[in-house]
Motif scaffolding. Structure first.
Motif, PDB file in Angstrom:
ATOM      1  N   ARG A   1       5.166   2.719  -2.762  1.00 20.30           N
ATOM      2  CA  ARG A   1       6.482   2.570  -3.659  1.00 20.30           C
ATOM      3  C   ARG A   1       7.322   1.725  -3.005  1.00 20.30           C
ATOM      4  NH1 ARG A   1       8.069   5.362  -7.680  1.00 20.30           N
ATOM      5  NH2 ARG A   1       6.906   7.414  -8.479  1.00 20.30           N
ATOM      6  N   SER A   2       8.048   0.899  -4.131  1.00 18.25           N
ATOM      7  CA  SER A   2       9.078  -0.192  -3.576  1.00 18.25           C
ATOM      8  C   SER A   2      10.243  -0.213  -4.319  1.00 18.25           C
ATOM      9  CB  SER A   2       8.262  -1.590  -3.758  1.00 18.25           C
ATOM     10  OG  SER A   2       7.960  -1.914  -5.199  1.00 18.25           O
ATOM     11  N   TRP A   3      11.266  -0.706  -3.713  1.00 18.16           N
ATOM     12  CA  TRP A   3      12.394  -0.774  -4.490  1.00 18.16           C
ATOM     13  C   TRP A   3      13.051  -2.209  -4.099  1.00 18.16           C
ATOM     14  CZ3 TRP A   3      14.520   1.455  -8.268  1.00 18.16           C
ATOM     15  CH2 TRP A   3      15.706   1.294  -8.769  1.00 18.16           C
ATOM     16  N   PRO A   4      13.486  -3.048  -5.065  1.00 19.02           N
ATOM     17  CA  PRO A   4      12.945  -2.781  -6.376  1.00 19.02           C
ATOM     18  C   PRO A   4      11.589  -2.622  -6.847  1.00 19.02           C
ATOM     19  CG  PRO A   4      14.648  -4.428  -6.128  1.00 19.02           C
ATOM     20  CD  PRO A   4      14.204  -4.317  -5.049  1.00 19.02           C
ATOM     21  N   PRO A   5      11.414  -1.936  -7.827  1.00 20.73           N
ATOM     22  CA  PRO A   5      10.010  -1.512  -8.307  1.00 20.73           C
ATOM     23  C   PRO A   5       8.953  -2.940  -8.332  1.00 20.73           C
ATOM     24  CG  PRO A   5      11.230  -0.239  -9.670  1.00 20.73           C
ATOM     25  CD  PRO A   5      12.285  -1.317  -9.031  1.00 20.73           C
ATOM     26  N   ARG A   6       7.984  -2.957  -7.690  1.00 25.44           N
ATOM     27  CA  ARG A   6       6.876  -3.799  -7.690  1.00 25.44           C
ATOM     28  C   ARG A   6       6.964  -5.187  -6.754  1.00 25.44           C
ATOM     29  NH1 ARG A   6       6.881  -2.341 -13.060  1.00 25.44           N
ATOM     30  NH2 ARG A   6       5.137  -0.915 -13.763  1.00 25.44           N
ATOM     31  N   THR A   7       8.501  -5.448  -6.682  1.00 26.99           N
ATOM     32  CA  THR A   7       8.530  -6.753  -5.979  1.00 26.99           C
ATOM     33  C   THR A   7       9.572  -6.540  -4.831  1.00 26.99           C
ATOM     34  OG1 THR A   7      10.672  -7.043  -7.334  1.00 26.99           O
ATOM     35  CG2 THR A   7       8.498  -8.087  -8.153  1.00 26.99           C
ATOM     36  N   GLY A   8       9.993  -5.370  -4.504  1.00 24.82           N
ATOM     37  CA  GLY A   8      10.864  -5.019  -3.407  1.00 24.82           C
ATOM     38  C   GLY A   8      10.358  -4.707  -2.087  1.00 24.82           C
ATOM     39  N   LEU A   9      11.279  -4.075  -1.158  1.00 30.85           N
ATOM     40  CA  LEU A   9      10.690  -3.704  -0.022  1.00 30.85           C
ATOM     41  C   LEU A   9       9.924  -2.397  -0.086  1.00 30.85           C
ATOM     42  CD1 LEU A   9      12.943  -1.399   0.793  1.00 30.85           C
ATOM     43  CD2 LEU A   9      14.312  -3.104   1.637  1.00 30.85           C
ATOM     44  N   THR A  10       9.362  -2.109   1.028  1.00 31.30           N
ATOM     45  CA  THR A  10       8.319  -0.753   1.088  1.00 31.30           C
ATOM     46  C   THR A  10       9.402   0.368   1.272  1.00 31.30           C
ATOM     47  OG1 THR A  10       6.660  -2.052   2.046  1.00 31.30           O
ATOM     48  CG2 THR A  10       6.734   0.371   2.344  1.00 31.30           C
ATOM     49  N   ALA A  11       9.331   1.144   0.088  1.00 33.17           N
ATOM     50  CA  ALA A  11       9.947   2.710   0.176  1.00 33.17           C
ATOM     51  C   ALA A  11       9.237   3.578   0.672  1.00 33.17           C
ATOM     52  CB  ALA A  11      10.486   2.658  -1.325  1.00 33.17           C
ATOM     53  N   VAL A  12       7.895   3.507   0.210  1.00 30.79           N
ATOM     54  CA  VAL A  12       6.671   4.455   0.811  1.00 30.79           C
ATOM     55  C   VAL A  12       5.666   3.684   1.192  1.00 30.79           C
ATOM     56  CG1 VAL A  12       5.512   6.719   0.652  1.00 30.79           C
ATOM     57  CG2 VAL A  12       7.634   6.474  -0.702  1.00 30.79           C
ATOM     58  N   GLY A  13       5.064   3.978   2.267  1.00 31.36           N
ATOM     59  CA  GLY A  13       3.855   3.128   2.847  1.00 31.36           C
ATOM     60  C   GLY A  13       2.930   4.099   3.503  1.00 31.36           C
ATOM     61  N   THR A  14       1.661   3.699   3.523  1.00 27.54           N
ATOM     62  CA  THR A  14       0.506   4.353   3.999  1.00 27.54           C
ATOM     63  C   THR A  14      -0.086   3.477   4.974  1.00 27.54           C
ATOM     64  OG1 THR A  14       0.584   5.826   2.252  1.00 27.54           O
ATOM     65  CG2 THR A  14      -1.295   6.097   3.736  1.00 27.54           C
ATOM     66  N   TRP A  15      -0.445   3.817   6.346  1.00 23.39           N
ATOM     67  CA  TRP A  15      -1.440   3.105   7.196  1.00 23.39           C
ATOM     68  C   TRP A  15      -2.856   3.389   6.627  1.00 23.39           C
ATOM     69  CZ3 TRP A  15      -1.090   3.502  13.274  1.00 23.39           C
ATOM     70  CH2 TRP A  15      -1.946   2.665  14.002  1.00 23.39           C
ATOM     71  N   LEU A  16      -3.452   2.264   6.182  1.00 26.19           N
ATOM     72  CA  LEU A  16      -4.784   2.598   5.906  1.00 26.19           C
ATOM     73  C   LEU A  16      -5.584   1.220   6.313  1.00 26.19           C
ATOM     74  CD1 LEU A  16      -4.384   3.318   1.945  1.00 26.19           C
ATOM     75  CD2 LEU A  16      -5.058   4.948   3.713  1.00 26.19           C
ATOM     76  N   PRO A  17      -6.701   1.420   6.916  1.00 24.77           N
ATOM     77  CA  PRO A  17      -7.748   0.449   7.228  1.00 24.77           C
ATOM     78  C   PRO A  17      -8.200  -0.373   6.115  1.00 24.77           C
ATOM     79  CG  PRO A  17      -8.372   2.607   8.403  1.00 24.77           C
ATOM     80  CD  PRO A  17      -7.210   2.910   7.252  1.00 24.77           C
ATOM     81  N   CYS A  18      -8.051  -1.715   6.272  1.00 27.85           N
ATOM     82  CA  CYS A  18      -8.526  -2.406   5.047  1.00 27.85           C
ATOM     83  C   CYS A  18      -9.065  -3.801   5.944  1.00 27.85           C
ATOM     84  CB  CYS A  18      -7.475  -2.957   4.138  1.00 27.85           C
ATOM     85  SG  CYS A  18      -7.990  -4.029   3.080  1.00 27.85           S
ATOM     86  N   PRO A  19     -10.455  -3.647   6.033  1.00 27.75           N
ATOM     87  CA  PRO A  19     -11.052  -4.810   6.461  1.00 27.75           C
ATOM     88  C   PRO A  19     -10.790  -6.166   6.100  1.00 27.75           C
ATOM     89  CG  PRO A  19     -12.896  -2.973   6.000  1.00 27.75           C
ATOM     90  CD  PRO A  19     -11.364  -2.708   5.362  1.00 27.75           C
TER      91      PRO A  19
ATOM     92  N   LEU B   1      -3.112  -7.321  20.382  1.00 24.59           N
ATOM     93  CA  LEU B   1      -2.980  -6.084  21.179  1.00 24.59           C
ATOM     94  C   LEU B   1      -3.172  -4.713  20.337  1.00 24.59           C
ATOM     95  CD1 LEU B   1      -1.132  -7.323  24.124  1.00 24.59           C
ATOM     96  CD2 LEU B   1      -3.460  -7.739  23.727  1.00 24.59           C
ATOM     97  N   VAL B   2      -1.998  -4.966  19.324  1.00 23.81           N
ATOM     98  CA  VAL B   2      -2.009  -3.833  18.265  1.00 23.81           C
ATOM     99  C   VAL B   2      -1.766  -4.395  16.906  1.00 23.81           C
ATOM    100  CG1 VAL B   2      -0.856  -2.248  20.200  1.00 23.81           C
ATOM    101  CG2 VAL B   2       0.541  -3.676  18.717  1.00 23.81           C
ATOM    102  N   GLY B   3      -2.344  -3.360  16.102  1.00 21.36           N
ATOM    103  CA  GLY B   3      -2.021  -4.020  14.785  1.00 21.36           C
ATOM    104  C   GLY B   3      -2.653  -3.084  13.715  1.00 21.36           C
ATOM    105  N   GLY B   4      -2.255  -2.969  12.578  1.00 22.01           N
ATOM    106  CA  GLY B   4      -2.721  -2.317  11.401  1.00 22.01           C
ATOM    107  C   GLY B   4      -2.611  -2.704  10.166  1.00 22.01           C
ATOM    108  N   ALA B   5      -3.187  -2.125   8.961  1.00 21.15           N
ATOM    109  CA  ALA B   5      -2.837  -2.645   7.785  1.00 21.15           C
ATOM    110  C   ALA B   5      -2.428  -1.494   6.963  1.00 21.15           C
ATOM    111  CB  ALA B   5      -4.353  -2.975   6.970  1.00 21.15           C
ATOM    112  N   GLY B   6      -1.513  -1.803   6.030  1.00 19.85           N
ATOM    113  CA  GLY B   6      -0.856  -0.623   5.318  1.00 19.85           C
ATOM    114  C   GLY B   6      -0.899  -1.037   3.893  1.00 19.85           C
ATOM    115  N   ARG B   7      -0.557  -0.178   3.023  1.00 23.61           N
ATOM    116  CA  ARG B   7      -0.553  -0.095   1.499  1.00 23.61           C
ATOM    117  C   ARG B   7       0.820   0.258   1.112  1.00 23.61           C
ATOM    118  NH1 ARG B   7      -5.066   2.715  -1.323  1.00 23.61           N
ATOM    119  NH2 ARG B   7      -3.420   4.473  -1.541  1.00 23.61           N
ATOM    120  N   LYS B   8       1.362  -0.513   0.203  1.00 25.37           N
ATOM    121  CA  LYS B   8       2.750   0.002  -0.274  1.00 25.37           C
ATOM    122  C   LYS B   8       2.607   0.727  -1.413  1.00 25.37           C
ATOM    123  CE  LYS B   8       5.510  -3.388  -0.746  1.00 25.37           C
ATOM    124  NZ  LYS B   8       6.459  -4.574  -0.987  1.00 25.37           N
TER     125      LYS B   8
END
Length: 460
Positions: free
Chosen positions: A244-262, A235-242
């Motif tokens: 920045r993360s913490w810890p770097p590369r393997t951690g949770l999303t520190a900064v993310g952007t909503w970007l369509p990705c088919p 009913l709702v949904g979206g794709a996003g890109r990470k």
């Protein structure tokens, strides 16, 4: 804003002990701003989240006796029934961690009449959160997944690590059962490390699996959040890109952007339909830069902490969608949203100061959409103040040295700092270390890759 059934309260269920879980705060604010009475049932202290003006009441579960500090089904049922008695009427139940989602699904038949829950198969969330099951789930849904081996002995673990390619990714299949000191995911750099890690299986409480490591690349980490109804239809949904993360590369999303990705959106839709999944999900993908294929690496049967990234112009997000749907209200078609940015202030700061430089994928200020911050909100400032005060105190108590941070600010560098300042800012060692000869016979200790490493300022 859609019309909500404001006479139906919501109970946020969080059993994870992290007192700085910004996803809980996001859910309280989202529903509270819609006029819904919001309660929270937590397994430990509520922390800075408890300062939000949008929480009507906090209910605390009794200390758990289950493995890894998890409550047994009987304990969780008792806590939920006690909270229901206090609330006084049926409520929408929103689990915010894997433990809660798994327990709520198993208990759903016994909670009928007390709580409103998506009609998901009772054992499905446990199966999806178990990383050992994910490979088979992906194969049936024709969704790419990194090559994975489930070793049956230390010798098999050593052999599998070599065959997959070193370094390999090691994961405990049920991370919610882990005791303190063991990380849910780690890199093993030798067959011997893989064998030693396997020997801690009994301590971990679940199986060890080894996985081929997909190469690091800028913009390689993606995620999908959605709310699915009958037939796994979003009913709702979206794709996003990470970003920045913490810890770097393997951690949770520190900064993310909503970007369509088919590719990510189609994989999520295919997976949800194949499983007839109902409710909120959070999927993590990694792009293989060699093949251009997005691989599913994690399935969380509940909201991700950054779910507020996917908020449309009317304020609709997955938590609001669940409340609307379960109370019989129409879930409107989402309007706008891609381009939004979500920032977790404390982790974004750490990532910017101590992590690698951001790649060329961070959206320019002129092209990005609105920015939502995890903690700061003009209409609800106290959680940010409590987080900042508690987080700073935690940093100082754990030995963070401001000189290292000042050096980063002075130089403007987000790369690797060297020298004493860097060593002061790096994560402190927890658990056993293996000495190795250093220059002129000195001893340098390095944590084992599978032992938890914590930055003094890290809270999870």
């Amino acid at each position: 804003m859609p019309s909500f059934a404001t006479d139906v309260p919501a109970l946020l269920l969080r059993l994870d002990p992290n007192p700085y879980h910004h996803g809980t705060l996001g859910a309280a604010r989202s529903l509270g701003r819609a006029g819904v009475e919001v309660h929270a049932l937590v397994g430990s202290r509520i922390g800075a989240v408890g300062r939000t003006r949008f929480l009507h009441r906090v209910h605390t579960a009794a200390p758990a006796a289950g493995p890894g500090g998890a409550p047994t089904d009987a304990e969780l049922e008792g806590a939920l029934l006690a909270a229901s008695e206090a609330i006084g009427r049926p409520a929408v139940l929103v689990p915010l961690d894997d433990r809660g989602a798994i327990g709520a699904a198993r208990l759903a038949p016994r909670l009928a009449g007390r709580y409103l829950l998506p009609p998901v198969a009772p054992l499905l969330p446990a199966r999806l959160a178990d990383k050992a099951e994910l490979s088979a789930v992906c194969a049936r849904a024709e969704v790419a997944h990194p090559a994975t081996v489930l070793p049956g002995s230390a010798r098999e673990a050593a052999h599998a690590a070599t065959e997959l390619g070193l370094p390999a990714v090691a994961k405990w299949s049920r991370p919610w059962l882990l005791p303190p000191g063991l990380r849910s995911t780690a890199l093993v750099r030798s067959p011997q490390e893989a064998a030693r890690l396997y020997e801690r299986t009994a301590e971990a409480g679940s199986a060890l699996l080894l996985q081929r490591r997909l190469p690091d690349a800028p913009g390689a980490d993606w995620f999908f959040h959605g709310y699915a109804a009958e037939g796994g239809r979003f009913l709702v949904g979206g794709a996003g890109r990470k970003e920045r993360s913490w810890p770097p590369r393997t951690g949770l999303t520190a900064v993310g952007t909503w970007l369509p990705c088919p590719a990510v959106q189609e994989a999520a839709a295919r997976l949800a339909a194949a499983l007839d999944y109902r409710g909120i999900l959070d999927l993590d993908f990694r792009l293989d830069p060699v093949t251009g294929v997005h691989h599913l690496v994690d399935f969380n049967p509940r909201p991700g902490a950054q779910f507020r990234l996917f908020t449309d112009r009317s304020g609709l997000d997955v938590v609001r969608a669940q409340h609307l749907h379960l109370t019989g209200r129409a879930v409107p078609e989402p309007r706008g949203g891609p381009g939004r940015v979500f920032v977790v202030e404390n982790y974004a700061l750490l990532s910017a100061l101590l992590g690698p430089r951001a790649g060329g994928h961070t959206p320019a200020a002129a092209s990005r959409g609105p920015v939502e911050r995890a903690w700061f909100a003009a209409d609800d400032p106290l959680p940010f103040a409590a987080m900042a005060a508690g987080w700073l105190g935690r940093c100082l108590a754990r030995g963070a040295r401001p000189a290292a941070l000042r050096e980063r600010l002075r130089t403007g560098s987000a790369g690797t700092t060297s020298g004493p300042a860097a060593s002061a800012a790096l994560p402190s060692t927890a658990g056993p270390a293996h000495p190795a000869p250093g220059p002129q016979g000195s001893q340098h200790t390095e944590p084992t890759p599978h032992t938890e490493r914590r930055n003094p300022c890290t809270t999870s």
